[in-house]
Design an enzyme around this catalytic site. Sequence first.
Site, short mmCIF file in Angstrom:
data_model
loop_
_atom_site.label_atom_id
_atom_site.label_comp_id
_atom_site.label_asym_id
_atom_site.label_seq_id
_atom_site.Cartn_x
_atom_site.Cartn_y
_atom_site.Cartn_z
N ASN A 1 -25.11 23.04 33.21
CA ASN A 1 -25.52 21.52 33.19
C ASN A 1 -25.77 21.24 34.72
O ASN A 1 -26.34 20.35 34.99
CB ASN A 1 -25.03 20.80 31.87
CG ASN A 1 -24.57 20.34 31.72
OD1 ASN A 1 -23.59 21.50 31.31
ND2 ASN A 1 -23.45 19.27 31.55
N CYS B 1 -14.40 9.96 39.17
CA CYS B 1 -14.09 8.39 39.34
C CYS B 1 -15.82 8.03 38.57
O CYS B 1 -16.14 6.75 37.89
CB CYS B 1 -14.48 7.53 40.60
SG CYS B 1 -12.02 7.51 41.02
C1 PLP Z 1 -25.68 22.74 28.25
C2 PLP Z 1 -25.36 21.54 27.21
N1 PLP Z 1 -25.30 21.51 26.13
C3 PLP Z 1 -25.07 20.41 24.99
C4 PLP Z 1 -26.02 18.83 25.45
C5 PLP Z 1 -26.19 17.98 24.64
O1 PLP Z 1 -26.90 18.12 24.23
P1 PLP Z 1 -27.70 16.65 23.19
O2 PLP Z 1 -27.73 15.84 24.28
O3 PLP Z 1 -28.84 17.09 23.14
O4 PLP Z 1 -26.57 16.60 22.34
C6 PLP Z 1 -26.44 18.47 26.99
C7 PLP Z 1 -26.45 17.45 27.37
O5 PLP Z 1 -26.07 16.69 28.26
C8 PLP Z 1 -26.18 20.03 27.54
O6 PLP Z 1 -26.33 19.53 28.83
ZN ZN Z 2 -10.98 5.32 42.65
#
Ligand code: PLP
Ligand code: ZN
Lengths: 385, 134
Positions: free
Chosen positions: A149, A323
């Site tokens: 992500n 941060c």
């Molecule tokens: C790679 C990955 N796994 C799991 C999640 C979690 O998914 P959800 O927000 O539907 O709980 C996210 C979202 O932030 C993600 O990017």
């Molecule tokens: Zn700071």
Amino acid sequence: MIYLDYNATTPTDPRVIKAMKEYFFEKFGNPSSIYEIARENRRDIEKAREKVADLIDANSDEIFFTSGGTESDNWAIKGVAFALKDKGNHIITSQIEHHAVLNTCKFLNKIGYEITYVPVDKYGVVDIDFIKKAIKKETILITIMHANNEIGTIQPIEEIAKIAKENNIYFHSDCVQTVGKIPISVKKLGVDMLSLSAHKFYGPKGVGAIYIRKGTKIETLIHGGEQEKGKRSGTYNVPGIIGLGKAAEIAKEEMEEEMKRVKYLRDKLEKGIIEKIPEIVINGHPENHLYNTLNLCVKYIEGESILLKLDFEKIYVSSGSACTSGSLEPSHVLLACGIPHEIAHGSLRFSLGKYNKEEDVDKVLEVLPKIVEELRKISPFWEKK
Amino acid sequence: MDYTEKVLEYFRNPKNMGRIENADGIGKVGNPICGDVMWIYIKVGKNEKGEEIVEDIKFETFGCAAAIATSSVITEIAKGKTLEEAEKISNKDVVEFLGGLPPIKKHCSLLAEEGLKSAIEDYRKRAKEKNEKL
Ligand SMILES: Cc1ncc(COP(=O)(O)O)c(C=O)c1O
Ligand SMILES: [Zn+2]
């Protein structure tokens, strides 16, 4: 507003909202009841299930609805860990997983499971040989995400799935960032379980699904009224499920066009930033990455301050700096890629999507160089380096 | 807790940024590994009573919005104060001035206090060395 944080969440497609709307008032029934409005709800849920199955080339009886990616990850990992506890207690994952996976593994470790965290190379690709060597007779599960992500790097899932299969080990993949963005076939990937989440591809928040290959031994986590064939209880989130189904349908139809269009925008942004701003480090794999994700480090300044200055211009991005994370550590993903702390603090993630236009990219290319210059001007590390 | 309007305002329009050439004292605090680094420069002068004062003060900061805002605020509070008064400025004064900081940002504000103290210390050390040479 210029929204460039589609990996965090996406706006719900108006067509999805339209599809969901009736299920709040006109078709508000509880699908578990037996009268006609409930039967209709049931039929509609099954249609949504088929659409989700269709999107990932699965059979619809292998799709179970959940509250999202986090629940799907929890279910896959804990569910297998509990079901196979007599067979073994060892789980293999990577250092760059989402916290939904990492913290689930951390919990399992606390109650007696052993976890191996596979390292990645500088591009964020997992070390396949390390996985092979980590496998032992107690290994019951390998869980590796499809695309990361933060940096967008795509993992060699098919290869890992093959290794898992050869060793008779279940394989789960968190595909939350890829389902709806790129073509996915559970058969081709070779996964036993896969997590997906609606709000990452223009569906509503708080709903997702897990694919569980038929015959997979997995324990139930949520007990109650025996919904989802007794495997996942709780009154159906009907509007959410309908929304997920509609989002899946749209994604399948429009994916090919979207991929080309968004890739062009992302690549233009990358090229423009490199041209206009000196001393930029691009993170993630140079080719094998999500076409919408651009992660970079701006040397000598800190990510949160860049993010907020962009925020003043109504441009929304995210950062992996300490941060912004609520801890003193910058992103675990960037650190796992071997990026030094002081550079990782200057990270920015742009993730693009369906409602971005070329003007958005042009605007960032106009505004960002000025912001970087302002911040570098007050940085003790700039010039004097 | 989010940043207050005041923090954002100071982050947006910080005062006293930059470097003082031939500064009388420089305080360098923080660590790039932790994410915030602050350099405070001071020029020392005298008031009409002949006491040593912070005549000019500037900062250079690598860090988050809290670090930049607190840098600006501490330079503004310290400017014109006697060294003795300036040394007593604490991170609490800075945080209060800004109407609060998110709890995880408290460490960023500590840097401002340390940075100013360290600049004054540096000035005193240099002054002492100069005296010894004379
Ligand atoms: C790679 C990955 N796994 C799991 C999640 C979690 O998914 P959800 O927000 O539907 O709980 C996210 C979202 O932030 C993600 O990017
Ligand atoms: Zn700071």
